[in-house]
Scaffold this motif. Sequence first.
Motif, PDB file in Angstrom:
ATOM      1  N   VAL A   1      -8.751  -1.505   3.310  1.00 47.83           N
ATOM      2  CA  VAL A   1      -8.114  -2.671   2.699  1.00 47.83           C
ATOM      3  C   VAL A   1      -8.256  -3.882   3.615  1.00 47.83           C
ATOM      4  O   VAL A   1      -8.546  -5.001   3.174  1.00 47.83           O
ATOM      5  CB  VAL A   1      -6.625  -2.391   2.409  1.00 47.83           C
TER       6      VAL A   1
ATOM      7  N   GLU B   1      -7.854  -4.496  -2.783  1.00 51.85           N
ATOM      8  CA  GLU B   1      -7.169  -3.748  -3.830  1.00 51.85           C
ATOM      9  C   GLU B   1      -7.931  -2.481  -4.188  1.00 51.85           C
ATOM     10  O   GLU B   1      -9.162  -2.425  -4.091  1.00 51.85           O
ATOM     11  CB  GLU B   1      -7.010  -4.616  -5.090  1.00 51.85           C
ATOM     12  N   PHE B   2      -7.191  -1.467  -4.606  1.00 54.92           N
ATOM     13  CA  PHE B   2      -7.782  -0.214  -5.040  1.00 54.92           C
ATOM     14  C   PHE B   2      -8.259  -0.357  -6.482  1.00 54.92           C
ATOM     15  O   PHE B   2      -7.476  -0.719  -7.366  1.00 54.92           O
ATOM     16  CB  PHE B   2      -6.763   0.925  -4.943  1.00 54.92           C
TER      17      PHE B   2
ATOM     18  N   SER C   1     -11.604   6.712  -2.975  1.00 57.38           N
ATOM     19  CA  SER C   1     -11.046   5.412  -3.347  1.00 57.38           C
ATOM     20  C   SER C   1     -12.119   4.341  -3.243  1.00 57.38           C
ATOM     21  O   SER C   1     -12.905   4.328  -2.285  1.00 57.38           O
ATOM     22  CB  SER C   1      -9.865   5.050  -2.438  1.00 57.38           C
ATOM     23  N   TYR C   2     -12.121   3.443  -4.213  1.00 55.48           N
ATOM     24  CA  TYR C   2     -13.031   2.300  -4.220  1.00 55.48           C
ATOM     25  C   TYR C   2     -12.195   1.047  -4.013  1.00 55.48           C
ATOM     26  O   TYR C   2     -11.286   0.761  -4.797  1.00 55.48           O
ATOM     27  CB  TYR C   2     -13.765   2.240  -5.567  1.00 55.48           C
ATOM     28  N   ILE C   3     -12.457   0.318  -2.932  1.00 55.31           N
ATOM     29  CA  ILE C   3     -11.595  -0.796  -2.536  1.00 55.31           C
ATOM     30  C   ILE C   3     -12.398  -2.090  -2.493  1.00 55.31           C
ATOM     31  O   ILE C   3     -13.468  -2.150  -1.892  1.00 55.31           O
ATOM     32  CB  ILE C   3     -10.938  -0.517  -1.170  1.00 55.31           C
ATOM     33  N   LYS C   4     -11.850  -3.107  -3.145  1.00 58.60           N
ATOM     34  CA  LYS C   4     -12.514  -4.409  -3.241  1.00 58.60           C
ATOM     35  C   LYS C   4     -11.446  -5.505  -3.218  1.00 58.60           C
ATOM     36  O   LYS C   4     -10.414  -5.377  -3.877  1.00 58.60           O
ATOM     37  CB  LYS C   4     -13.323  -4.481  -4.538  1.00 58.60           C
TER      38      LYS C   4
ATOM     39  N   ILE D   1       0.852  -1.190   0.000  1.00 61.69           N
ATOM     40  CA  ILE D   1       0.000   0.000   0.000  1.00 61.69           C
ATOM     41  C   ILE D   1       0.891   1.244   0.000  1.00 61.69           C
ATOM     42  O   ILE D   1       1.768   1.375   0.859  1.00 61.69           O
ATOM     43  CB  ILE D   1      -0.921   0.008   1.233  1.00 61.69           C
TER      44      ILE D   1
ATOM     45  N   HIS E   1      -7.367   4.286   4.837  1.00 68.10           N
ATOM     46  CA  HIS E   1      -7.284   3.414   3.665  1.00 68.10           C
ATOM     47  C   HIS E   1      -6.833   2.001   4.052  1.00 68.10           C
ATOM     48  O   HIS E   1      -7.318   1.012   3.493  1.00 68.10           O
ATOM     49  CB  HIS E   1      -6.320   4.004   2.637  1.00 68.10           C
TER      50      HIS E   1
ATOM     51  N   THR F   1     -11.761  -5.470   3.484  1.00 66.93           N
ATOM     52  CA  THR F   1     -12.029  -6.117   2.188  1.00 66.93           C
ATOM     53  C   THR F   1     -11.111  -7.309   1.942  1.00 66.93           C
ATOM     54  O   THR F   1     -11.366  -8.106   1.038  1.00 66.93           O
ATOM     55  CB  THR F   1     -11.885  -5.108   1.032  1.00 66.93           C
TER      56      THR F   1
END
Length: 260
Positions: free
Chosen positions: A214, A241-242, A235-238, A202, A210, A217
Amino acid sequence: MDFISFLDFKVTDIIDILLVAILLYYIYKLVRGTVAINIFIGIVIVWGFWKLTQLLGMKMISSVVGGFMSVGLIALIIVFQQEIRKFLLMIGSTNFANKRNFVKRFKFLRPQDDSHLNLEAVLLACEKMAKSKTGAILVFKRSNSLDFVKTTGDNMNVEINQPIIESIFYKNSPLHDGAAVIENNHITATRVILPVSNERSIPLRFGLRHRAAVGITERTDAIALVVSEETGSVSYIKNGEFVLFKDYSELSQLIKDDLI
């Protein structure tokens, strides 16, 4: 004769090769950018050398390397504990395994009280908080239960709208610390403490908020939206991972694909 039999491929052989390639791809994807990538490459090299010695009939070296591979399996499970967990989570949260996505195809099977996410309110709130650099983290429940983190915060059952989201993360609000958990179209918990990821890949520019996104998720199939207090970026985190997007219309489509 052996050469002819080697070329005598069957359909199952092709499927076998494809499955191994897919497996190796997912493993590489999990360890890419981490220290574990060097271990993974080393394992692949040793395994390839082992198979080469078997093919050439070098029985002594083959048995030595084969013994090392079998004994080293336990050590590998310990070394790759986090990666194995992420791999199983990745398999379990794929679209074909998501029962909710399957059921949604049949309208008559949908529960009557199923509430759809007010996506417009979420995006407008994030956009406004991004402009004012108001830090926020929203965690959206999917298939896995989030009860183990909800107990760290305050229970709530409020239908989503833009003013509610903004008021929760307003800097002088008593609820702004921690994350808000969203299930269907309701905020079910606030001030939630999330597990922080120890992932070294990261970037340093991302802070604790953030890393917490992480972390959750990585451990569940939830997705997270993070508004940076320093830069105002979203930020969209899934799956730990970004996920990159260019504008809010792309972000909207990402959320629709994963949640709605």
